[in-house]
Every structure is written in C-alpha cells, then in structure tokens.
Design a protein around this motif. Sequence first.
Motif, PDB file in Angstrom:
ATOM      1  N   GLU A 169      -1.781 -23.446   6.024  1.00  0.00           N
ATOM      2  CA  GLU A 169      -1.007 -24.241   5.064  1.00  0.00           C
ATOM      3  C   GLU A 169       0.403 -24.536   5.538  1.00  0.00           C
ATOM      4  OE1 GLU A 169      -0.674 -22.163   1.346  1.00  0.00           O
ATOM      5  OE2 GLU A 169       0.461 -20.514   2.223  1.00  0.00           O
ATOM      6  N   ILE A 170       0.965 -23.685   6.405  1.00  0.00           N
ATOM      7  CA  ILE A 170       2.362 -23.886   6.800  1.00  0.00           C
ATOM      8  C   ILE A 170       2.546 -25.084   7.731  1.00  0.00           C
ATOM      9  CG2 ILE A 170       3.028 -21.495   6.436  1.00  0.00           C
ATOM     10  CD1 ILE A 170       2.911 -21.060   9.437  1.00  0.00           C
ATOM     11  N   ARG A 187      -4.676 -34.690   5.792  1.00  0.00           N
ATOM     12  CA  ARG A 187      -5.888 -35.143   5.122  1.00  0.00           C
ATOM     13  C   ARG A 187      -6.951 -34.043   5.111  1.00  0.00           C
ATOM     14  NH1 ARG A 187     -10.454 -36.647   6.991  1.00  0.00           N
ATOM     15  NH2 ARG A 187      -9.726 -36.966   9.131  1.00  0.00           N
ATOM     16  N   VAL A 188      -7.204 -33.449   6.270  1.00  0.00           N
ATOM     17  CA  VAL A 188      -8.230 -32.395   6.362  1.00  0.00           C
ATOM     18  C   VAL A 188      -7.806 -31.167   5.558  1.00  0.00           C
ATOM     19  CG1 VAL A 188      -9.494 -30.865   7.935  1.00  0.00           C
ATOM     20  CG2 VAL A 188      -9.057 -33.246   8.586  1.00  0.00           C
ATOM     21  N   PHE A 189      -6.515 -30.847   5.586  1.00  0.00           N
ATOM     22  CA  PHE A 189      -6.022 -29.715   4.797  1.00  0.00           C
ATOM     23  C   PHE A 189      -6.308 -29.923   3.313  1.00  0.00           C
ATOM     24  CE2 PHE A 189      -2.762 -27.699   2.214  1.00  0.00           C
ATOM     25  CZ  PHE A 189      -2.933 -26.379   2.587  1.00  0.00           C
ATOM     26  N   HIS A 190      -6.022 -31.103   2.802  1.00  0.00           N
ATOM     27  CA  HIS A 190      -6.258 -31.373   1.381  1.00  0.00           C
ATOM     28  C   HIS A 190      -7.755 -31.400   1.056  1.00  0.00           C
ATOM     29  CE1 HIS A 190      -2.070 -31.811   0.322  1.00  0.00           C
ATOM     30  NE2 HIS A 190      -1.909 -32.496   1.439  1.00  0.00           N
ATOM     31  N   GLU A 191      -8.572 -31.848   1.995  1.00  0.00           N
ATOM     32  CA  GLU A 191     -10.024 -31.772   1.815  1.00  0.00           C
ATOM     33  C   GLU A 191     -10.464 -30.311   1.736  1.00  0.00           C
ATOM     34  OE1 GLU A 191     -11.749 -33.908   5.087  1.00  0.00           O
ATOM     35  OE2 GLU A 191     -11.153 -35.874   4.292  1.00  0.00           O
ATOM     36  N   TYR A 217     -11.354 -25.662   7.841  1.00  0.00           N
ATOM     37  CA  TYR A 217     -10.397 -24.801   8.531  1.00  0.00           C
ATOM     38  C   TYR A 217     -10.613 -24.872  10.045  1.00  0.00           C
ATOM     39  CZ  TYR A 217      -8.952 -22.382   4.200  1.00  0.00           C
ATOM     40  OH  TYR A 217      -8.442 -22.055   2.975  1.00  0.00           O
ATOM     41  N   GLN A 218     -11.874 -24.901  10.467  1.00  0.00           N
ATOM     42  CA  GLN A 218     -12.171 -24.998  11.894  1.00  0.00           C
ATOM     43  C   GLN A 218     -11.592 -26.287  12.462  1.00  0.00           C
ATOM     44  OE1 GLN A 218     -13.668 -22.681  13.908  1.00  0.00           O
ATOM     45  NE2 GLN A 218     -13.079 -24.048  15.563  1.00  0.00           N
ATOM     46  N   ARG A 219     -11.726 -27.378  11.723  1.00  0.00           N
ATOM     47  CA  ARG A 219     -11.168 -28.658  12.180  1.00  0.00           C
ATOM     48  C   ARG A 219      -9.642 -28.584  12.247  1.00  0.00           C
ATOM     49  NH1 ARG A 219     -10.375 -31.989  15.597  1.00  0.00           N
ATOM     50  NH2 ARG A 219      -9.584 -34.000  14.966  1.00  0.00           N
ATOM     51  N   LEU A 220      -9.008 -27.946  11.265  1.00  0.00           N
ATOM     52  CA  LEU A 220      -7.559 -27.791  11.283  1.00  0.00           C
ATOM     53  C   LEU A 220      -7.121 -27.018  12.529  1.00  0.00           C
ATOM     54  CD1 LEU A 220      -6.882 -26.954   7.534  1.00  0.00           C
ATOM     55  CD2 LEU A 220      -6.376 -29.104   8.724  1.00  0.00           C
ATOM     56  N   ASP A 221      -7.859 -25.988  12.860  1.00  0.00           N
ATOM     57  CA  ASP A 221      -7.554 -25.203  14.053  1.00  0.00           C
ATOM     58  C   ASP A 221      -7.673 -26.063  15.311  1.00  0.00           C
ATOM     59  OD1 ASP A 221      -6.861 -22.592  15.120  1.00  0.00           O
ATOM     60  OD2 ASP A 221      -8.883 -22.568  15.966  1.00  0.00           O
TER      61      ASP A 221
END
Length: 107
Positions: free
Chosen positions: A20-21, A40-44, A58-62
């Motif tokens: 989130e940070i 966008r991915v975070f909000h999804e 989360y994997q995509r965010l990483d």
Amino acid sequence: YQVERTGWIADYADPNVFLEIFESTNGNNDTTWVSPEYDRVFHEAMAAGDDAKRYEKYQRLDEILVDECPIIPLYYYTRPYLMSPRVKGTWANPLDIHPFQNIYLEN
C-alpha cells in the motif's frame, strides 16, 4: 535528494502492509513514485472479493515494483535469539509477536 535509507515493519500479517505504501496518493509513499498501472491494480486488489483474487493482484503489484524499481531493498531486518529448550508455548510467526500468557517453563 535521490537516495534515502528507510525501513518499514508490518503491523499485521498481510502483504498489503508493504504494497500500500507505493500507491501514488498514500501518505507513506516517500519515494514519490507514481505508476497509474500500480494504482489501478492496487485498487482492484482492495476490491477483490476473496483472498485468492487479492493475492493474485498482489503478485502483479510485486512484478510492477520489480520491473520499475522505485526501491532497492538492501537488507531485511533479522532478530536472532537464543531460547532454552525449557521454554514452551511460543512459536515462530511472521510478526515475531509472542504473547507472554501462553509461555511457560518446563522442568
């Protein structure tokens, strides 16, 4: 400045604590890095109906963080300790929290 040494410690056991940070409007985003795709991915992820979907996001965010590299992790905190085999009622856990009411000494 262009380089900063900083740290972050989880206050509960969920990858969101660290992911989130990096959302562009998060008050703890000291990097000032902005990625519309990350946001966008975070909000999804936050709107996902179950943990499996959320963890997929989360994997995509990483992956985005690794690809765009707004941070360079240099080391991870460690907490080595010695414990007598007589100490019972404690166990390893991600937050390294050990409630004393469950701990006792065995003869």
